[in-house]
Design a protein around this motif. Structure first.
Motif, PDB file in Angstrom:
ATOM      1  N   GLN A 220       6.847   3.978  -0.310  1.00  0.00           N
ATOM      2  CA  GLN A 220       6.225   2.668  -0.211  1.00  0.00           C
ATOM      3  C   GLN A 220       4.746   2.798  -0.529  1.00  0.00           C
ATOM      4  OE1 GLN A 220       7.741  -0.146   0.675  1.00  0.00           O
ATOM      5  NE2 GLN A 220       9.734   0.815   0.977  1.00  0.00           N
TER       6      GLN A 220
ATOM      7  N   PRO B  75       7.080  -0.738   4.932  1.00  0.00           N
ATOM      8  CA  PRO B  75       5.829  -1.037   4.230  1.00  0.00           C
ATOM      9  C   PRO B  75       4.679  -0.505   5.079  1.00  0.00           C
ATOM     10  CG  PRO B  75       7.159  -3.024   4.558  1.00  0.00           C
ATOM     11  CD  PRO B  75       7.837  -1.929   5.322  1.00  0.00           C
TER      12      PRO B  75
ATOM     13  N   SER C 186       4.156   4.081   9.984  1.00  0.00           N
ATOM     14  CA  SER C 186       3.815   3.225   8.847  1.00  0.00           C
ATOM     15  C   SER C 186       2.407   2.656   8.928  1.00  0.00           C
ATOM     16  CB  SER C 186       4.816   2.082   8.746  1.00  0.00           C
ATOM     17  OG  SER C 186       4.891   1.423   9.991  1.00  0.00           O
TER      18      SER C 186
ATOM     19  N   GLY D  80       3.314   5.869   4.551  1.00  0.00           N
ATOM     20  CA  GLY D  80       3.937   5.491   3.291  1.00  0.00           C
ATOM     21  C   GLY D  80       4.992   6.496   2.888  1.00  0.00           C
TER      22      GLY D  80
ATOM     23  N   ARG E 102      -0.884  -0.202   1.706  1.00  0.00           N
ATOM     24  CA  ARG E 102      -1.965  -1.178   1.512  1.00  0.00           C
ATOM     25  C   ARG E 102      -3.118  -0.817   2.433  1.00  0.00           C
ATOM     26  NH1 ARG E 102       0.070  -7.054   1.719  1.00  0.00           N
ATOM     27  NH2 ARG E 102      -2.180  -7.303   1.477  1.00  0.00           N
TER      28      ARG E 102
END
Ligand code: ADP
Ligand code: MG
Length: 707
Positions: free
Chosen positions: A464, A599, A571, A594, A467
């Motif tokens: 993933q 996510p 995560s 990740g 962000r």
């Protein structure tokens, strides 16, 4: 007298001047000739004062009218003021920090001076023209001034007590006398191909530019033909040296000739829960080729965090094992060594490979037992920390050394482990160096130029993207809500605290306090854990295991988790005081998440005050996830010397080149150097080149060899 002569013996210089030059790192004539100007000033056609515009960088020549100590009109600050005029106008120069006696000596009325700086106007003094703290030079009014004005003039990096005029005068003297003695050692085929001017001419012109090399912009960008000639020479000699080294080792050092085609590799692939990526297969192939050669492997494996380097290390260890040799994996931290052991344990059992763990913090009894297994050969794969390189540890038959997370070790530590190889057999073990700090190519070519390079440029599937968000104290409540929500969905969280070595105790206290605060006041309903470097290995491992089993939802940690830790269910990472971390450290940390299905989010929590650099670093992290781009940025922000903590990196001292700025020339130099050595392996047809390299790089290359 030649270019190696100490400048103090050159007529007209003497011990005092030479001692001053020594502070600039200049001892011999050669040193001086390669001590390049930091910029150039065009003093061929200077503008008249009347024509100067405020805001511009200007250089003027004029005569001192008045000079002395005075005070500023409004704040009554002390300053030294000098008014200078040419036939067209007046400029006032001001210094707020000054040595009055020195200033009085220098700025005598009637003297001709050169001033340069940014022109300003003073609204409180009738918009008069001013220069604040300009660079200054005194002209003598005689023949000698021709070096200092009426031409493009070099400005050198200076030091106290040594004026530009003195440096320039000395340089002129040395260059006039000696530059013709610098012989060309570059092969003519290369100088022709790249249109490189002769060395002597380059030296002359880089200090005292003359037609046709008088393009000021090019000169100031170190991009003039004379600059290029000198830079190329330096990089080419270094690369030929690296090529000789790589190939000398290739021919001269005896290593183990492994047979890489045993059954274990196939078995490994059949028991792994995933297929190898294409990149992993390719790199294992490269390693097999190296290991089957009679000379020791010297390979650097670069792969971003999470790219799957551990499997590769295991594959190499299996080859050693099948050939009756031991393999050692050296990891930088206890946690990481233990985790390797833990994660490999299952695989090793199925592969019937006996492993031993050796770390510094193990109880003495266990340590002794491990050492015995290592010495008797009972242990076939040895996983450890730098405890492995302690002198008491003897290996029965070490054939392969793997250094994980290379950037955490010093050059010397790597060398020591390698020396433990093949005791009694005088054999050099194969070396595989692994790093997750992506090394920008230009740096890799320089520092690791004699190692073969493998790159894992493909991530295992299903990762993933992470962000990244930049947040501040005011956002805390929202962040906590977010963490709670994620834990509610079964996720886990890292909260990371910076730990600066100098104030380790203090910061540990801070981390411990935060842990208590989080547990009691913020997340009383959740199970929190704490790990830091000062805990006993056992306590650390207990916490890590509980975290792996998801009995702990939020793990508060210092940067001990920076490398290698792998808990895919985690995560979210919240990094406290993100402004205190370096870029590569932030990237390493972020690489911990990740890794699974969820996510992932990395929250950089920054506190004020924050430097401009820190702000830039955080912005890079938000915008960018590719390790190589981040490393390039890091190199650009910090400069190569600091990239890994200076000297350890084994970075050679380059006098005229800068590897980032000169990366294109570096590539060319590398290509030509390696093809030259391929065609003339002992430089028998290039004797002058060989002796120039020996002269310049001998010691440095020995250092580089540690890889
Ligand atoms: P690093 O390069 O950072 O040392 P690791 O070797 O720790 O990376 O691997 C990271 C994670 O990816 C581990 O959980 C590992 O089991 C997993 N992994 C490695 N190779 C693959 C692959 N080919 N496919 C899927 N997962 C993989
Ligand atoms: Mg790893």
């Amino acid at each position: 007298m030649d270019t190696q002569t100490h400048i103090q013996y050159v007529k007209g210089i003497g011990p005092r001047r030479s001692a001053q030059f020594q502070r600039l790192g200049v001892e011999t004539v050669e040193d001086a000739c390669f001590y390049l100007p930091r910029r150039y000033e065009d003093r061929r056609a200077l503008k008249k004062i009347v024509a100067l515009q405020p805001g511009q960088l200007v250089t003027i020549i004029g005569e001192v009218q008045m000079a002395g100590v005075t005070t500023t009109a409004r704040q009554k600050k002390k300053m030294y003021e000098v008014t200078v005029s040419d036939s067209s106008g007046i400029v006032t120069a001001k210094w707020f920090h000054f040595n009055a006696k020195y200033m009085k000596d220098v700025f005598q009325k009637g003297r001709k001076v050169v001033l340069s700086g940014q022109l300003q106007t003073n609204q409180y003094a009738g918009w008069g023209k001013e220069l604040i703290h300009p660079e200054h030079e005194i002209l003598s009014g005689d023949q000698e001034d021709l070096i200092h004005c009426g031409r493009i003039v070099p400005i050198y990096p200076a030091t106290e007590g040594l004026s530009q005029r003195m440096i320039r005068g000395t340089m002129k003297l040395l260059i006039d006398e000696f530059s013709s003695q610098f012989a060309d050692v570059l092969p003519p085929a290369i100088t022709d191909k790249y249109k490189l001017i002769p060395l002597a001419q380059a030296i002359n012109n880089v200090h005292f530019p003359d037609k046709p090399y008088d393009n000021l912009d090019q000169l100031n960008q170190n991009a003039s033909p004379p600059h290029k000639r000198l830079i190329f020479e330096e990089l080419f000699l270094l690369q030929v040296g690296l090529a000789l080294k790589k190939q000398g080792r290739h021919y001269e050092e005896k290593g183990v000739t492994f047979n890489p085609d045993g059954a274990l590799l196939g078995k490994l692939q059949s028991i792994l829960p995933f297929p190898l990526t294409g990149a992993q297969k390719r790199v294992i192939g490269e390693i097999k080729t190296d290991m089957s050669s009679p000379h020791p492997m010297q390979r650097l494996l670069q792969g971003d965090v999470g790219s799957g380097k551990t499997v590769i290390a295991l594959a190499a260890a299996l080859i050693a094992r099948e050939n009756g040799y031991q393999a050692a994996i050296m990891a930088p931290t206890e946690i990481l060594a233990e985790q390797h052991q833990l994660k490999l344990h299952h695989l090793l059992e199925q592969l019937e490979l006996r492993a031993a763990l050796l770390t510094g913090e193990m109880p003495a009894k266990l340590k002794r037992a491990a050492a015995e297994q290592i010495e008797s050969g009972q242990a076939q794969l040895i996983i450890g920390t730098h405890a492995l390189i302690q002198t008491e540890v003897k290996f029965a038959r070490l054939g392969l050394v793997i250094v994980d997370e290379q950037h955490k070790f010093g050059v010397a530590q790597r060398l020591t482990l390698q020396k433990k190889g093949g005791q009694g057999e005088n054999i050099h073990p194969d070396l595989l160096v692994m790093t997750a700090t992506p090394i920008p190519r230009s740096l890799a070519l320089t520092v690791y130029g004699d190692l073969s390079l493998s790159v894992l440029d493909e991530m295992p599937p299903g990762r993933q993207p992470v962000r990244t968000h930049l947040r501040y104290d005011k956002d805390r409540e929202k962040i906590y809500q977010f963490l709670r929500g994620e834990v509610g969905k079964g996720g886990q969280v890292y909260i990371v605290y910076p730990l600066v070595e100098e104030s380790e105790k203090l910061e540990l206290k801070a981390a411990t306090k935060m842990y208590e605060h989080f547990q009691k006041d913020v997340f009383p309903e959740l199970n929190l854990g704490l790990v830091h470097g000062r805990m006993s290995a056992n306590d650390k491992e207990q916490v890590m295991q509980a975290f792996r089993r998801n009995e702990i939802s939020i793990l508060i940690a210092t940067t001990v988790i920076e490398v290698g830790i792998d808990v895919p269910n985690t995560s979210i990472m919240l990094i406290e005081h993100a402004e205190r971390f370096g870029l590569s450290q932030l990237h390493q940390l972020r690489g911990r998440i990740g890794r699974g299905e969820r996510p992932s989010h990395c929250i950089l929590l920054a506190q004020f005050p924050m430097s401009v650099d820190a702000r830039q670093r955080l912005q890079v992290m938000v915008n960018c996830s590719d390790g190589f781009t981040i490393a390039e940025e890091d190199l650009r922000l910090r400069g190569p010397g600091d990239f890994w903590g200076t000297r350890q990196s084994g970075l050679p001292d380059l006098r005229v080149s800068q590897i980032l700025r000169d990366a294109p020339l570096l590539e060319i130099a590398r290509k030509e150097a390696f093809s030259l050595v391929a065609s003339d392996p002992h430089l028998e047809n290039h004797k002058p080149l060989l002796s120039a390299i020996e002269h310049k790089w001998k010691e440095k290359l020995d250092l580089l060899r540690a890889g």
